[in-house]
Design a protein around this motif. Structure first.
Motif, PDB file in Angstrom:
ATOM      1  N   VAL A  38      88.379  40.533  75.075  1.00  0.00           N
ATOM      2  CA  VAL A  38      88.994  41.055  76.294  1.00  0.00           C
ATOM      3  C   VAL A  38      90.507  41.039  76.093  1.00  0.00           C
ATOM      4  O   VAL A  38      91.080  39.991  75.763  1.00  0.00           O
ATOM      5  CB  VAL A  38      88.614  40.202  77.525  1.00  0.00           C
ATOM      6  CG1 VAL A  38      89.345  40.696  78.773  1.00  0.00           C
ATOM      7  CG2 VAL A  38      87.117  40.204  77.751  1.00  0.00           C
ATOM      8  N   ASP A  39      91.134  42.175  76.264  1.00  0.00           N
ATOM      9  CA  ASP A  39      92.593  42.295  76.102  1.00  0.00           C
ATOM     10  C   ASP A  39      93.071  41.739  74.759  1.00  0.00           C
ATOM     11  O   ASP A  39      94.098  41.068  74.681  1.00  0.00           O
ATOM     12  CB  ASP A  39      93.324  41.592  77.245  1.00  0.00           C
ATOM     13  CG  ASP A  39      93.060  42.246  78.603  1.00  0.00           C
ATOM     14  OD1 ASP A  39      92.869  43.487  78.634  1.00  0.00           O
ATOM     15  OD2 ASP A  39      93.030  41.531  79.613  1.00  0.00           O
ATOM     16  N   GLY A  40      92.298  41.995  73.700  1.00  0.00           N
ATOM     17  CA  GLY A  40      92.690  41.580  72.361  1.00  0.00           C
ATOM     18  C   GLY A  40      92.489  40.110  72.057  1.00  0.00           C
ATOM     19  O   GLY A  40      92.909  39.627  71.004  1.00  0.00           O
ATOM     20  N   ARG A  41      91.825  39.387  72.948  1.00  0.00           N
ATOM     21  CA  ARG A  41      91.590  37.948  72.741  1.00  0.00           C
ATOM     22  C   ARG A  41      90.098  37.636  72.870  1.00  0.00           C
ATOM     23  O   ARG A  41      89.364  38.330  73.559  1.00  0.00           O
ATOM     24  CB  ARG A  41      92.356  37.139  73.780  1.00  0.00           C
ATOM     25  CG  ARG A  41      93.841  37.411  73.764  1.00  0.00           C
ATOM     26  CD  ARG A  41      94.523  36.648  74.828  1.00  0.00           C
ATOM     27  NE  ARG A  41      95.259  35.595  74.149  1.00  0.00           N
ATOM     28  CZ  ARG A  41      96.014  34.717  74.745  1.00  0.00           C
ATOM     29  NH1 ARG A  41      96.111  34.712  76.056  1.00  0.00           N
ATOM     30  NH2 ARG A  41      96.683  33.827  74.057  1.00  0.00           N
ATOM     31  N   VAL A  42      89.683  36.564  72.210  1.00  0.00           N
ATOM     32  CA  VAL A  42      88.290  36.132  72.301  1.00  0.00           C
ATOM     33  C   VAL A  42      88.057  35.511  73.674  1.00  0.00           C
ATOM     34  O   VAL A  42      88.706  34.527  74.044  1.00  0.00           O
ATOM     35  CB  VAL A  42      87.943  35.121  71.188  1.00  0.00           C
ATOM     36  CG1 VAL A  42      86.520  34.604  71.368  1.00  0.00           C
ATOM     37  CG2 VAL A  42      88.112  35.766  69.821  1.00  0.00           C
ATOM     38  N   ALA A  43      87.144  36.093  74.435  1.00  0.00           N
ATOM     39  CA  ALA A  43      86.816  35.598  75.770  1.00  0.00           C
ATOM     40  C   ALA A  43      85.569  34.712  75.743  1.00  0.00           C
ATOM     41  O   ALA A  43      85.460  33.772  76.535  1.00  0.00           O
ATOM     42  CB  ALA A  43      86.604  36.759  76.726  1.00  0.00           C
ATOM     43  N   GLU A  44      84.638  35.011  74.853  1.00  0.00           N
ATOM     44  CA  GLU A  44      83.407  34.230  74.705  1.00  0.00           C
ATOM     45  C   GLU A  44      82.989  34.252  73.250  1.00  0.00           C
ATOM     46  O   GLU A  44      83.285  35.209  72.531  1.00  0.00           O
ATOM     47  CB  GLU A  44      82.261  34.814  75.544  1.00  0.00           C
ATOM     48  CG  GLU A  44      82.447  34.693  77.025  1.00  0.00           C
ATOM     49  CD  GLU A  44      81.245  35.273  77.766  1.00  0.00           C
ATOM     50  OE1 GLU A  44      80.290  34.502  78.008  1.00  0.00           O
ATOM     51  OE2 GLU A  44      81.272  36.479  78.063  1.00  0.00           O
ATOM     52  N   ALA A  45      82.295  33.202  72.841  1.00  0.00           N
ATOM     53  CA  ALA A  45      81.776  33.134  71.475  1.00  0.00           C
ATOM     54  C   ALA A  45      80.390  32.496  71.494  1.00  0.00           C
ATOM     55  O   ALA A  45      80.135  31.573  72.263  1.00  0.00           O
ATOM     56  CB  ALA A  45      82.709  32.316  70.593  1.00  0.00           C
ATOM     57  N   TRP A  46      79.507  33.032  70.673  1.00  0.00           N
ATOM     58  CA  TRP A  46      78.165  32.496  70.506  1.00  0.00           C
ATOM     59  C   TRP A  46      77.940  32.277  69.017  1.00  0.00           C
ATOM     60  O   TRP A  46      78.299  33.116  68.196  1.00  0.00           O
ATOM     61  CB  TRP A  46      77.102  33.467  71.020  1.00  0.00           C
ATOM     62  CG  TRP A  46      77.247  33.828  72.453  1.00  0.00           C
ATOM     63  CD1 TRP A  46      76.693  33.179  73.518  1.00  0.00           C
ATOM     64  CD2 TRP A  46      77.969  34.933  72.996  1.00  0.00           C
ATOM     65  NE1 TRP A  46      77.039  33.816  74.684  1.00  0.00           N
ATOM     66  CE2 TRP A  46      77.837  34.897  74.393  1.00  0.00           C
ATOM     67  CE3 TRP A  46      78.752  35.949  72.439  1.00  0.00           C
ATOM     68  CZ2 TRP A  46      78.417  35.834  75.240  1.00  0.00           C
ATOM     69  CZ3 TRP A  46      79.345  36.881  73.286  1.00  0.00           C
ATOM     70  CH2 TRP A  46      79.160  36.816  74.660  1.00  0.00           C
ATOM     71  N   PHE A  47      77.340  31.151  68.658  1.00  0.00           N
ATOM     72  CA  PHE A  47      77.066  30.826  67.256  1.00  0.00           C
ATOM     73  C   PHE A  47      75.556  30.819  67.046  1.00  0.00           C
ATOM     74  O   PHE A  47      74.835  30.150  67.790  1.00  0.00           O
ATOM     75  CB  PHE A  47      77.658  29.467  66.885  1.00  0.00           C
ATOM     76  CG  PHE A  47      79.132  29.381  67.124  1.00  0.00           C
ATOM     77  CD1 PHE A  47      80.023  30.092  66.336  1.00  0.00           C
ATOM     78  CD2 PHE A  47      79.640  28.615  68.151  1.00  0.00           C
ATOM     79  CE1 PHE A  47      81.383  30.038  66.555  1.00  0.00           C
ATOM     80  CE2 PHE A  47      81.000  28.541  68.382  1.00  0.00           C
ATOM     81  CZ  PHE A  47      81.878  29.255  67.588  1.00  0.00           C
ATOM     82  N   HIS A  48      75.103  31.565  66.056  1.00  0.00           N
ATOM     83  CA  HIS A  48      73.684  31.635  65.730  1.00  0.00           C
ATOM     84  C   HIS A  48      73.510  31.142  64.298  1.00  0.00           C
ATOM     85  O   HIS A  48      73.900  31.825  63.338  1.00  0.00           O
ATOM     86  CB  HIS A  48      73.172  33.074  65.892  1.00  0.00           C
ATOM     87  CG  HIS A  48      73.327  33.564  67.295  1.00  0.00           C
ATOM     88  ND1 HIS A  48      72.382  33.319  68.258  1.00  0.00           N
ATOM     89  CD2 HIS A  48      74.334  34.238  67.903  1.00  0.00           C
ATOM     90  CE1 HIS A  48      72.784  33.846  69.405  1.00  0.00           C
ATOM     91  NE2 HIS A  48      73.967  34.409  69.213  1.00  0.00           N
ATOM     92  N   ASN A  49      72.942  29.943  64.163  1.00  0.00           N
ATOM     93  CA  ASN A  49      72.784  29.305  62.863  1.00  0.00           C
ATOM     94  C   ASN A  49      71.474  29.706  62.205  1.00  0.00           C
ATOM     95  O   ASN A  49      70.459  29.862  62.885  1.00  0.00           O
ATOM     96  CB  ASN A  49      72.822  27.780  63.037  1.00  0.00           C
ATOM     97  CG  ASN A  49      74.156  27.332  63.562  1.00  0.00           C
ATOM     98  OD1 ASN A  49      75.175  27.514  62.907  1.00  0.00           O
ATOM     99  ND2 ASN A  49      74.171  26.768  64.758  1.00  0.00           N
ATOM    100  N   ARG A  50      71.510  29.824  60.900  1.00  0.00           N
ATOM    101  CA  ARG A  50      70.301  30.149  60.152  1.00  0.00           C
ATOM    102  C   ARG A  50      69.262  29.037  60.309  1.00  0.00           C
ATOM    103  O   ARG A  50      68.081  29.296  60.490  1.00  0.00           O
ATOM    104  CB  ARG A  50      70.621  30.340  58.673  1.00  0.00           C
ATOM    105  CG  ARG A  50      69.368  30.554  57.837  1.00  0.00           C
ATOM    106  CD  ARG A  50      69.696  30.625  56.391  1.00  0.00           C
ATOM    107  NE  ARG A  50      69.823  32.016  56.005  1.00  0.00           N
ATOM    108  CZ  ARG A  50      70.112  32.415  54.787  1.00  0.00           C
ATOM    109  NH1 ARG A  50      70.339  31.545  53.842  1.00  0.00           N
ATOM    110  NH2 ARG A  50      70.198  33.684  54.500  1.00  0.00           N
ATOM    111  N   ASP A  51      69.711  27.779  60.250  1.00  0.00           N
ATOM    112  CA  ASP A  51      68.804  26.632  60.342  1.00  0.00           C
ATOM    113  C   ASP A  51      69.340  25.656  61.389  1.00  0.00           C
ATOM    114  O   ASP A  51      70.056  24.719  61.074  1.00  0.00           O
ATOM    115  CB  ASP A  51      68.692  25.960  58.971  1.00  0.00           C
ATOM    116  CG  ASP A  51      67.685  24.835  58.939  1.00  0.00           C
ATOM    117  OD1 ASP A  51      67.149  24.454  60.009  1.00  0.00           O
ATOM    118  OD2 ASP A  51      67.437  24.311  57.842  1.00  0.00           O
ATOM    119  N   GLN A  52      69.002  25.899  62.650  1.00  0.00           N
ATOM    120  CA  GLN A  52      69.531  25.086  63.742  1.00  0.00           C
ATOM    121  C   GLN A  52      69.113  23.624  63.631  1.00  0.00           C
ATOM    122  O   GLN A  52      69.892  22.733  63.964  1.00  0.00           O
ATOM    123  CB  GLN A  52      69.104  25.666  65.091  1.00  0.00           C
ATOM    124  CG  GLN A  52      69.767  24.976  66.276  1.00  0.00           C
ATOM    125  CD  GLN A  52      71.272  25.144  66.281  1.00  0.00           C
ATOM    126  OE1 GLN A  52      71.780  26.260  66.134  1.00  0.00           O
ATOM    127  NE2 GLN A  52      72.002  24.060  66.444  1.00  0.00           N
TER     128      GLN A  52
END
Length: 62
Positions: A38-52
């Motif tokens: 949003v507006d050139g900045r990270v507003a949200e991030a999600w991490f999806h691991n191969r082996d949680q």
């Protein structure tokens, strides 16, 4: 020491995806980081691991 190696990046106007490998002593994990921009900045991030389960066990022992 933790090392993150960026393997690939996909970018769009509102989202990006980063495929990376995270390594530390006793730890080696591939993951995808999905980002909402949003507006050139990270507003949200999600991490999806191969082996949680491996990630959970590593952090539980820390």
């Amino acid at each position: 020491m933790v090392r993150t190696e960026v393997l690939d990046v996909l970018g769009g106007r509102d989202h990006a995806a980063v495929y990376c490998r995270v390594q530390a002593p006793g730890f080696d994990n591939f993951s995808v980081h999905l980002l909402r921009i949003v507006d050139g900045r990270v507003a949200e991030a999600w991490f999806h691991n191969r082996d949680q389960a491996h990630v959970d066990a590593f952090w539980a022992a820390a």
